[in-house]
Enzyme design. Sequence first.
Site, short mmCIF file in Angstrom:
data_model
loop_
_atom_site.label_atom_id
_atom_site.label_comp_id
_atom_site.label_asym_id
_atom_site.label_seq_id
_atom_site.Cartn_x
_atom_site.Cartn_y
_atom_site.Cartn_z
N GLU A 111 0.82 -1.20 0.00
CA GLU A 111 0.00 0.00 0.00
C GLU A 111 0.86 1.27 0.00
O GLU A 111 1.93 1.31 0.63
CB GLU A 111 -0.87 0.03 1.26
CG GLU A 111 -1.92 -1.04 1.31
CD GLU A 111 -2.74 -0.96 2.59
OE1 GLU A 111 -3.69 -1.73 2.72
OE2 GLU A 111 -2.43 -0.11 3.47
N CYS A 126 2.89 8.55 1.70
CA CYS A 126 3.29 7.55 2.70
C CYS A 126 3.54 6.24 1.95
O CYS A 126 2.67 5.80 1.19
CB CYS A 126 2.16 7.40 3.72
SG CYS A 126 2.47 6.08 4.92
N CYS A 133 4.56 -7.27 7.77
CA CYS A 133 5.43 -6.77 8.83
C CYS A 133 5.52 -7.80 9.94
O CYS A 133 4.53 -8.46 10.28
CB CYS A 133 4.88 -5.45 9.39
SG CYS A 133 6.01 -4.68 10.58
N CYS A 137 2.73 -5.22 16.11
CA CYS A 137 2.03 -4.18 16.89
C CYS A 137 0.55 -4.58 16.96
O CYS A 137 -0.09 -4.81 15.93
CB CYS A 137 2.19 -2.81 16.25
SG CYS A 137 3.92 -2.34 16.05
N CYS A 140 -2.41 -3.05 14.79
CA CYS A 140 -2.11 -2.77 13.38
C CYS A 140 -2.68 -3.86 12.47
O CYS A 140 -2.56 -5.06 12.77
CB CYS A 140 -0.60 -2.66 13.20
SG CYS A 140 -0.08 -2.57 11.49
N CYS A 361 -3.21 1.41 7.92
CA CYS A 361 -2.18 0.71 7.18
C CYS A 361 -2.49 -0.78 7.13
O CYS A 361 -2.72 -1.41 8.15
CB CYS A 361 -0.86 0.97 7.90
SG CYS A 361 0.46 -0.10 7.45
S1 SF4 Z 1 2.48 -0.43 13.07
FE1 SF4 Z 1 2.18 -2.22 11.74
S2 SF4 Z 1 3.47 -1.87 9.95
FE2 SF4 Z 1 4.18 -0.45 11.56
S3 SF4 Z 1 5.81 -1.55 12.63
FE3 SF4 Z 1 3.94 -2.01 13.77
S4 SF4 Z 1 3.17 -3.94 12.85
FE4 SF4 Z 1 4.69 -3.07 11.43
#
Ligand code: SF4
Length: 371
Positions: A111, A126, A133, A137, A140, A361
């Site tokens: 994205e 962005c 990833c 997190c 997320c 995201c």
């Molecule tokens: S917010 Fe999402 S994309 Fe960003 S580092 Fe944490 S898990 Fe990875």
Amino acid sequence: MTPRVSAALAHYTLAELEHQLLAWGYKPTHAARVLRTFYATGGGSQREDPAEHLRLPAGLAEKLQALSVPSLSSQLSALSSSPASSLAARQVAADGTTKLLLRLADTRTVESVLMPDFRADRAAGCISSQVGCAMGCDFCATTKTGFERNLTAGEIVEQFLALRREALAVGRRLQTLVFMGMGEPLLNLDHVLAAINRIADNRLGALGWRQITVSTVGIVPGIDALTAAGLNVHLAVSLHAPDDTTRAQLLPMGKRFPIADILAAADRFQASRGRPVTIQYCLLRGVNDSPDHARTLATVIGARRMHVNLLRYNPTGLSLKGHTYEPSSDDTAEAFAAILREHKLVAHFRRSRGPDIDAACGQLRRRTASA
Ligand code: SF4
């Protein structure tokens, strides 16, 4: 919007294209003009053909049209005959925020987002640094599908060019770029730095070093490596909690790198650049948004000349740990910011963008994958 020179040019450094031109029997000096025009037009379009502007020697435009990606890995070339990214999906919000889903050569997707500025002729971009990833997190959407692979420098540049094309199409100039999309940029630092070198370089993308921000979840060795690289970019650190216990619940990386170590690394970056590091803090209702959290954050940052960017959370449904996070109320968020300001910290809210599309995201990618 099909470019009339090969989009594979995004995968070439100036030196690599000069070498290629020499190998074809042309003067290498054409390479700088070709790449400069290619970048200026956002990779070219049906309306603006870089090759047409340049009065290239006979046969060179055709060769540039047929150019393929250099050193394409055997894994990618086995999976696809197309070396460049293509547009898989596009969403435009009522506020003009445009989210692109780019399909890579190996059919994976990433994205990128274009956000109109309040100034009518500017926009911010962005971009992603990885497919998926691994950081986990908990709030997320990207991390729910795990980590797939690092992006190449060329794939990162292609996102920049796609956003520049989008901006040009609506009469705006892509003014700034942040690595805040999918992935942790400091875990793909070689490719991120190589891409920044092309995007910022006056002879190519010409965006400018200071227009670029690298955002990290707090990978201490990565921050030090970015400092050592010496690029004149900005650094943003996603803290999201003022103490290690709360942070470890939200970000698994919190167990590995204590806040004190992260801020010490940020201090070293800031000392080497002389410009404030930005602390990113996403306000989550009942999780990290109390007055005590605000006071602790102010104490932890102390007298550092850092800016706090308070983010409004875009809900992403059930988290990996089974939580459903909610954004803080406006009153709570304002009270949080007021406490930081009482402690003499510079605190801003980042505007929530594109709430009527898959703004968070990783959301568009997940929706498209499950459609
Ligand atoms: S917010 Fe999402 S994309 Fe960003 S580092 Fe944490 S898990 Fe990875």
